[in-house]
Scaffold this active site. Structure first.
Site, PDB file in Angstrom:
ATOM      1  N   PHE A  48       1.231  -0.992  -0.088  1.00 26.87           N
ATOM      2  CA  PHE A  48      -0.369  -0.215  -0.002  1.00 26.87           C
ATOM      3  C   PHE A  48       0.930   1.505   0.043  1.00 26.87           C
ATOM      4  O   PHE A  48       2.054   1.198   0.676  1.00 26.87           O
ATOM      5  CB  PHE A  48      -0.985  -0.157   1.196  1.00 26.87           C
ATOM      6  N   ASP A  49       0.319   2.415  -0.696  1.00 22.58           N
ATOM      7  CA  ASP A  49       1.179   3.295  -0.848  1.00 22.58           C
ATOM      8  C   ASP A  49       0.590   4.451   0.376  1.00 22.58           C
ATOM      9  O   ASP A  49      -0.988   4.272   0.971  1.00 22.58           O
ATOM     10  CB  ASP A  49       0.310   4.171  -1.726  1.00 22.58           C
TER      11      ASP A  49
END
Length: 212
Positions: A9-10
Site C-alpha cells: 500500500f501507498d
C-alpha cells in the site's frame, strides 16, 4: 493459492488523507524562504510525488541544494506537528483487519514519505501491526527504485500487488513488472490511473476484499 502473496500500500491518499499537514508544512517551507504561501487548492494536487519534485515545481528552482533546504524545512514542521494533521479514510481499518485474517496474504507499505514519519502515522491510527514493513522514500529516490530494491532484497516477490492513488504508484509497479491497483478516494483521477492500465480500480476500501 491466491494470485497475490503481498499487497503493498501507498500511504498518502491511499490509507490516510494528509492534506492539512501537507499544506501547512509546505507553506511553512515556502514562507521561510520568502515565497508566497499557496492556497490548499493549489497544493493538494501535489500530494503523492516526492517532495523535491513538488518544491522544485512550485518555486521554479533548479538549484538542488536550495530544493533540499526547502525539503528539510518542510520536514522540520511535518516532524513536529504535520504528521498528526492527518485523517484516516473511512473503511481502511476494517479492510486491513479483514485482509490480515486471510491466510497467505502479507501486507506492506511503500511510500515516498520518510519511513519514520510513515510509521508514526500508522501508529497514530493503530494500523502499524497490520504491516510487516514500511518502505519510506528519501530525496532523489523514486518509487520505482524503492520497489526495485524491495524485490532485489527479496522482501517482496513477483506476486505483489501495488495499491496507490497516483500514477507514480502504478508506473513504479509496471517498471518492475508488478501488477497494480488504483484507488479513487485519493488524489489521482480515474483518467490519470487508467493511463497505466491497473489490474483493478477501487472506489471504496471494502472493494479490495473482492480480490479474494
Amino acid at each position: 493459492m491466491s494470485t497475490y502473496e503481498w499487497l503493498l500500500f501507498d500511504l498518502d491518499g491511499t490509507l490516510s488523507d494528509p492534506a492539512e499537514g501537507f499544506v501547512n508544512s509546505m507553506n511553512h517551507a515556502l514562507q521561510f524562504y520568502n515565497y508566497a504561501p499557496r492556497p490548499a487548492a493549489q497544493l493538494t494536487p501535489h500530494i503523492g510525488p516526492p517532495l523535491e519534485v513538488t518544491l522544485a515545481h512550485l518555486t521554479g528552482s533548479a538549484d538542488s541544494t536550495h530544493v533540499r533546504a526547502l525539503v528539510d524545512k518542510y520536514r522540520e514542521r511535518y516532524g513536529e506537528t504535520g504528521y498528526a494533521e492527518n485523517t484516516l479514510y473511512p473503511g481502511i481499518t476494517d479492510m486491513l483487519q479483514q485482509l490480515s485474517s486471510i491466510d497467505g496474504i502479507r501486507l506492506g507499505v511503500c511510500t515516498s514519505k520518510r519511513a519514520d514519519f510513515a510509521s508514526r502515522i500508522l501508529e497514530q491510527f493503530e494500523l502499524h501491526h497490520y504491516f510487516e514493513f514500511v518502505s519510506g522514500g528519501d530525496v532523489g529516490v523514486a518509487k520505482w527504485q524503492q520497489l526495485g530494491k524491495l524485490l532485489e532484497e527479496k522482501r517482496i516477490g513477483q506476486r505483489t500487488l501495488m495499491i496507490g492513488d497516483r500514477h507514480f504508484d502504478l508506473s513504479a509497479a509496471a517498471r518492475n513488472g508488478l501488477p497494480s491497483a488504483g484507488v479513487l478516494w485519493g488524489y489521482g483521477s480515474k483518467e490519470e490511473l487508467d493511463q497505466h492500465t491497473p489490474a483493478y480500480l477501487f472506489h471504496h476500501p471494502s472493494e479490495i476484499l473482492n480480490i479474494f
